[in-house]
Design a protein around this motif. Structure first.
Motif, PDB file in Angstrom:
ATOM      1  N   SER A 124       0.834  -1.201   0.000  1.00  0.00           N
ATOM      2  CA  SER A 124       0.000   0.000   0.000  1.00  0.00           C
ATOM      3  C   SER A 124       0.874   1.258   0.000  1.00  0.00           C
ATOM      4  O   SER A 124       0.626   2.198  -0.756  1.00  0.00           O
ATOM      5  CB  SER A 124      -0.897  -0.021   1.240  1.00  0.00           C
ATOM      6  N   GLU A 125       1.887   1.280   0.830  1.00  0.00           N
ATOM      7  CA  GLU A 125       2.818   2.419   0.870  1.00  0.00           C
ATOM      8  C   GLU A 125       3.550   2.568  -0.465  1.00  0.00           C
ATOM      9  O   GLU A 125       3.770   3.676  -0.933  1.00  0.00           O
ATOM     10  CB  GLU A 125       3.833   2.245   2.000  1.00  0.00           C
ATOM     11  N   PHE A 126       3.923   1.436  -1.063  1.00  0.00           N
ATOM     12  CA  PHE A 126       4.616   1.493  -2.353  1.00  0.00           C
ATOM     13  C   PHE A 126       3.733   2.134  -3.414  1.00  0.00           C
ATOM     14  O   PHE A 126       4.154   3.034  -4.134  1.00  0.00           O
ATOM     15  CB  PHE A 126       5.046   0.089  -2.801  1.00  0.00           C
ATOM     16  N   LEU A 127       2.496   1.663  -3.520  1.00  0.00           N
ATOM     17  CA  LEU A 127       1.584   2.205  -4.529  1.00  0.00           C
ATOM     18  C   LEU A 127       1.327   3.695  -4.327  1.00  0.00           C
ATOM     19  O   LEU A 127       1.384   4.480  -5.270  1.00  0.00           O
ATOM     20  CB  LEU A 127       0.254   1.452  -4.504  1.00  0.00           C
ATOM     21  N   GLY A 128       1.040   4.085  -3.096  1.00  0.00           N
ATOM     22  CA  GLY A 128       0.752   5.481  -2.825  1.00  0.00           C
ATOM     23  C   GLY A 128       1.938   6.389  -3.107  1.00  0.00           C
ATOM     24  O   GLY A 128       1.801   7.436  -3.752  1.00  0.00           O
ATOM     25  N   THR A 129       3.116   5.994  -2.646  1.00  0.00           N
ATOM     26  CA  THR A 129       4.320   6.794  -2.874  1.00  0.00           C
ATOM     27  C   THR A 129       4.675   6.834  -4.349  1.00  0.00           C
ATOM     28  O   THR A 129       5.017   7.893  -4.891  1.00  0.00           O
ATOM     29  CB  THR A 129       5.499   6.227  -2.067  1.00  0.00           C
ATOM     30  N   PHE A 130       4.570   5.693  -5.015  1.00  0.00           N
ATOM     31  CA  PHE A 130       4.905   5.619  -6.435  1.00  0.00           C
ATOM     32  C   PHE A 130       4.037   6.577  -7.253  1.00  0.00           C
ATOM     33  O   PHE A 130       4.545   7.369  -8.041  1.00  0.00           O
ATOM     34  CB  PHE A 130       4.734   4.187  -6.950  1.00  0.00           C
ATOM     35  N   PHE A 131       2.734   6.523  -7.060  1.00  0.00           N
ATOM     36  CA  PHE A 131       1.850   7.372  -7.861  1.00  0.00           C
ATOM     37  C   PHE A 131       1.971   8.849  -7.496  1.00  0.00           C
ATOM     38  O   PHE A 131       1.832   9.717  -8.354  1.00  0.00           O
ATOM     39  CB  PHE A 131       0.402   6.891  -7.780  1.00  0.00           C
ATOM     40  N   LEU A 132       2.253   9.144  -6.242  1.00  0.00           N
ATOM     41  CA  LEU A 132       2.456  10.537  -5.856  1.00  0.00           C
ATOM     42  C   LEU A 132       3.722  11.102  -6.515  1.00  0.00           C
ATOM     43  O   LEU A 132       3.687  12.172  -7.133  1.00  0.00           O
ATOM     44  CB  LEU A 132       2.551  10.659  -4.342  1.00  0.00           C
ATOM     45  N   VAL A 133       4.828  10.376  -6.427  1.00  0.00           N
ATOM     46  CA  VAL A 133       6.080  10.843  -7.027  1.00  0.00           C
ATOM     47  C   VAL A 133       5.966  10.881  -8.548  1.00  0.00           C
ATOM     48  O   VAL A 133       6.431  11.824  -9.194  1.00  0.00           O
ATOM     49  CB  VAL A 133       7.267   9.967  -6.568  1.00  0.00           C
ATOM     50  N   LEU A 134       5.350   9.865  -9.138  1.00  0.00           N
ATOM     51  CA  LEU A 134       5.181   9.840 -10.586  1.00  0.00           C
ATOM     52  C   LEU A 134       4.362  11.047 -11.063  1.00  0.00           C
ATOM     53  O   LEU A 134       4.701  11.692 -12.062  1.00  0.00           O
ATOM     54  CB  LEU A 134       4.504   8.538 -11.027  1.00  0.00           C
ATOM     55  N   THR A 135       3.302  11.375 -10.337  1.00  0.00           N
ATOM     56  CA  THR A 135       2.464  12.520 -10.700  1.00  0.00           C
ATOM     57  C   THR A 135       3.265  13.817 -10.669  1.00  0.00           C
ATOM     58  O   THR A 135       3.209  14.616 -11.610  1.00  0.00           O
ATOM     59  CB  THR A 135       1.258  12.624  -9.739  1.00  0.00           C
ATOM     60  N   VAL A 136       4.012  14.013  -9.606  1.00  0.00           N
ATOM     61  CA  VAL A 136       4.806  15.248  -9.490  1.00  0.00           C
ATOM     62  C   VAL A 136       5.878  15.304 -10.572  1.00  0.00           C
ATOM     63  O   VAL A 136       6.057  16.336 -11.234  1.00  0.00           O
ATOM     64  CB  VAL A 136       5.429  15.361  -8.083  1.00  0.00           C
ATOM     65  N   CYS A 137       6.586  14.195 -10.788  1.00  0.00           N
ATOM     66  CA  CYS A 137       7.645  14.183 -11.806  1.00  0.00           C
ATOM     67  C   CYS A 137       7.099  14.458 -13.203  1.00  0.00           C
ATOM     68  O   CYS A 137       7.676  15.254 -13.959  1.00  0.00           O
ATOM     69  CB  CYS A 137       8.374  12.843 -11.791  1.00  0.00           C
ATOM     70  N   LEU A 138       6.009  13.832 -13.564  1.00  0.00           N
ATOM     71  CA  LEU A 138       5.451  14.046 -14.902  1.00  0.00           C
ATOM     72  C   LEU A 138       4.951  15.478 -15.075  1.00  0.00           C
ATOM     73  O   LEU A 138       5.058  16.048 -16.158  1.00  0.00           O
ATOM     74  CB  LEU A 138       4.342  13.032 -15.186  1.00  0.00           C
ATOM     75  N   ASN A 139       4.417  16.053 -14.017  1.00  0.00           N
ATOM     76  CA  ASN A 139       3.996  17.458 -14.085  1.00  0.00           C
ATOM     77  C   ASN A 139       5.189  18.382 -14.274  1.00  0.00           C
ATOM     78  O   ASN A 139       5.108  19.356 -15.021  1.00  0.00           O
ATOM     79  CB  ASN A 139       3.236  17.852 -12.825  1.00  0.00           C
ATOM     80  N   LEU A 140       6.271  18.098 -13.603  1.00  0.00           N
ATOM     81  CA  LEU A 140       7.459  18.932 -13.746  1.00  0.00           C
ATOM     82  C   LEU A 140       8.086  18.781 -15.127  1.00  0.00           C
ATOM     83  O   LEU A 140       8.542  19.757 -15.721  1.00  0.00           O
ATOM     84  CB  LEU A 140       8.473  18.600 -12.658  1.00  0.00           C
TER      85      LEU A 140
END
Length: 112
Positions: A29-45
């Motif tokens: 659960s922590e992996f999925l949440g952290t992964f999608f949060l970081v992926l979202t920020v990185c792709l936006n940047l």
């Protein structure tokens, strides 16, 4: 993936009431949440989106609502450390969460 994180959804009512997630489900659960949060920020940047804050907040909100009662929805090593200091998370769980969160963040960064 859903049944790995939320096996309680297919349990009988009596067993559901006593269910406590195991460490592997919490870490996933922590992996999925952290992964999608970081992926979202990185792709936006990368795309220079003007809505970084809005999309990051939306991703975080969705992850917290869907995974919060499994692991506590820390998704950040600083939050995990704060939970340990407050006594809301054991040291063993915290170490597993920290490793999982760092791994998810690195993988998301590499994939973006």
């Amino acid at each position: 993936l859903y049944s790995v994180v939320r096996p309680d959804e297919s349990m009988p009512q009596e067993q559901f009431r006593r269910y406590v997630p195991i460490l592997s489900a919490k870490c996933f659960s922590e992996f999925l949440g952290t992964f999608f949060l970081v992926l979202t920020v990185c792709l936006n940047l990368i795309t220079e989106s003007p809505a970084v804050a809005l999309s990051a907040a939306s991703a975080l909100m969705c992850m917290v609502y869907s995974l919060g009662d499994v692991s506590g929805a820390h998704f950040n090593p600083a939050v995990t450390a704060a939970c340990v200091v407050r006594g809301k998370c054991s040291i063993g769980d915290a170490l597993a969460f920290l490793f999982t969160q760092l791994s998810a963040g690195v993988l998301a960064g590499l994939l973006s």
